[in-house]
Design a protein around this motif. Structure first.
Motif, PDB file in Angstrom:
ATOM      1  N   ILE A  17      28.989  61.403  34.438  1.00 21.87           N
ATOM      2  CA  ILE A  17      29.351  62.626  35.160  1.00 21.87           C
ATOM      3  C   ILE A  17      29.762  62.344  36.599  1.00 21.87           C
ATOM      4  O   ILE A  17      30.509  63.110  37.203  1.00 21.87           O
ATOM      5  N   HIS A  18      29.304  61.222  37.134  1.00 17.45           N
ATOM      6  CA  HIS A  18      29.602  60.900  38.528  1.00 17.45           C
ATOM      7  C   HIS A  18      30.775  59.934  38.701  1.00 17.45           C
ATOM      8  O   HIS A  18      31.085  59.550  39.828  1.00 17.45           O
ATOM      9  N   LEU A  19      31.446  59.551  37.629  1.00 14.32           N
ATOM     10  CA  LEU A  19      32.576  58.634  37.751  1.00 14.32           C
ATOM     11  C   LEU A  19      33.665  59.150  38.695  1.00 14.32           C
ATOM     12  O   LEU A  19      34.172  58.380  39.516  1.00 14.32           O
ATOM     13  N   PRO A  20      34.035  60.434  38.635  1.00 14.15           N
ATOM     14  CA  PRO A  20      35.052  60.899  39.583  1.00 14.15           C
ATOM     15  C   PRO A  20      34.609  60.750  41.040  1.00 14.15           C
ATOM     16  O   PRO A  20      35.423  60.459  41.913  1.00 14.15           O
ATOM     17  N   VAL A  21      33.326  60.903  41.292  1.00  9.85           N
ATOM     18  CA  VAL A  21      32.804  60.755  42.651  1.00  9.85           C
ATOM     19  C   VAL A  21      32.911  59.301  43.093  1.00  9.85           C
ATOM     20  O   VAL A  21      33.379  59.004  44.202  1.00  9.85           O
ATOM     21  N   ILE A  22      32.500  58.389  42.239  1.00 10.68           N
ATOM     22  CA  ILE A  22      32.576  56.962  42.558  1.00 10.68           C
ATOM     23  C   ILE A  22      34.026  56.563  42.847  1.00 10.68           C
ATOM     24  O   ILE A  22      34.311  55.889  43.841  1.00 10.68           O
ATOM     25  N   LEU A  23      34.923  56.981  41.994  1.00  6.78           N
ATOM     26  CA  LEU A  23      36.331  56.633  42.169  1.00  6.78           C
ATOM     27  C   LEU A  23      36.904  57.236  43.445  1.00  6.78           C
ATOM     28  O   LEU A  23      37.681  56.597  44.150  1.00  6.78           O
ATOM     29  N   SER A  24      36.498  58.453  43.774  1.00  8.31           N
ATOM     30  CA  SER A  24      36.985  59.095  44.988  1.00  8.31           C
ATOM     31  C   SER A  24      36.456  58.405  46.246  1.00  8.31           C
ATOM     32  O   SER A  24      37.198  58.195  47.203  1.00  8.31           O
ATOM     33  N   VAL A  25      35.173  58.047  46.253  1.00  7.65           N
ATOM     34  CA  VAL A  25      34.615  57.333  47.406  1.00  7.65           C
ATOM     35  C   VAL A  25      35.343  56.002  47.586  1.00  7.65           C
ATOM     36  O   VAL A  25      35.694  55.627  48.711  1.00  7.65           O
ATOM     37  N   ALA A  26      35.602  55.303  46.504  1.00  4.52           N
ATOM     38  CA  ALA A  26      36.315  54.036  46.589  1.00  4.52           C
ATOM     39  C   ALA A  26      37.733  54.241  47.122  1.00  4.52           C
ATOM     40  O   ALA A  26      38.203  53.486  47.980  1.00  4.52           O
ATOM     41  N   ARG A  27      38.404  55.266  46.636  1.00  2.00           N
ATOM     42  CA  ARG A  27      39.783  55.545  47.049  1.00  2.00           C
ATOM     43  C   ARG A  27      39.848  56.012  48.502  1.00  2.00           C
ATOM     44  O   ARG A  27      40.684  55.563  49.281  1.00  2.00           O
ATOM     45  N   CYS A  28      38.926  56.910  48.874  1.00  2.00           N
ATOM     46  CA  CYS A  28      38.939  57.496  50.222  1.00  2.00           C
ATOM     47  C   CYS A  28      38.225  56.633  51.265  1.00  2.00           C
ATOM     48  O   CYS A  28      38.340  56.890  52.459  1.00  2.00           O
ATOM     49  N   ARG A  29      37.437  55.671  50.787  1.00  2.00           N
ATOM     50  CA  ARG A  29      36.677  54.766  51.649  1.00  2.00           C
ATOM     51  C   ARG A  29      35.696  55.492  52.565  1.00  2.00           C
ATOM     52  O   ARG A  29      35.481  55.091  53.706  1.00  2.00           O
ATOM     53  N   GLY A  30      35.125  56.554  52.022  1.00  2.00           N
ATOM     54  CA  GLY A  30      34.116  57.271  52.789  1.00  2.00           C
ATOM     55  C   GLY A  30      33.563  58.450  52.016  1.00  2.00           C
ATOM     56  O   GLY A  30      34.244  59.008  51.157  1.00  2.00           O
ATOM     57  N   PHE A  31      32.350  58.813  52.340  1.00  2.00           N
ATOM     58  CA  PHE A  31      31.692  59.912  51.648  1.00  2.00           C
ATOM     59  C   PHE A  31      32.263  61.257  52.084  1.00  2.00           C
ATOM     60  O   PHE A  31      32.485  62.146  51.261  1.00  2.00           O
ATOM     61  N   ALA A  32      32.488  61.431  53.392  1.00  2.00           N
ATOM     62  CA  ALA A  32      32.995  62.712  53.886  1.00  2.00           C
ATOM     63  C   ALA A  32      34.404  62.981  53.350  1.00  2.00           C
ATOM     64  O   ALA A  32      34.709  64.100  52.913  1.00  2.00           O
TER      65      ALA A  32
END
Length: 98
Positions: A17-32
């Motif tokens: 369920i959290h794969l999109p979050v992991i991929l987004s953090v990696a792509r955006c290089r930040g949590f915010a």
């Protein structure tokens, strides 16, 4: 065609369920930035990453007060998961259109 799916304790909803979050953090290089991208709070993004890292038993991201970067494990995970996630997303779109 019959498919046999074996349950793997690591492949559970806490990770999937959290794969999109992991991929987004990696792509955006930040949590915010990932939070903004996903329409979530930075706290929710942080919690999702921590949940997955706890389940996998290793850190995917190295964090400092100013930066977020992938660990070697994180890079390997992203390089493996991202193409599979894209294929699954595309398959779901094809089925919706059909």
């Amino acid at each position: 065609m019959a498919w046999i799916i074996l349950y793997d304790a690591l492949m559970d909803r806490d990770v999937l369920i959290h794969l999109p979050v992991i991929l987004s953090v990696a792509r955006c290089r930040g949590f915010a930035a990932a939070a903004k991208d996903l329409g979530m709070s930075a706290s929710a993004v942080s919690h999702a990453i921590k949940t997955v890292e706890d389940r996998l038993g290793l850190p995917l991201f190295a964090r400092t007060t100013r930066t977020v970067s992938l660990t070697d494990w994180g890079m390997d995970f992203i390089n493996t998961v991202a193409p599979a996630y894209t294929e699954i997303s595309e398959a779901m779109e094809r089925v919706k259109i059909a």
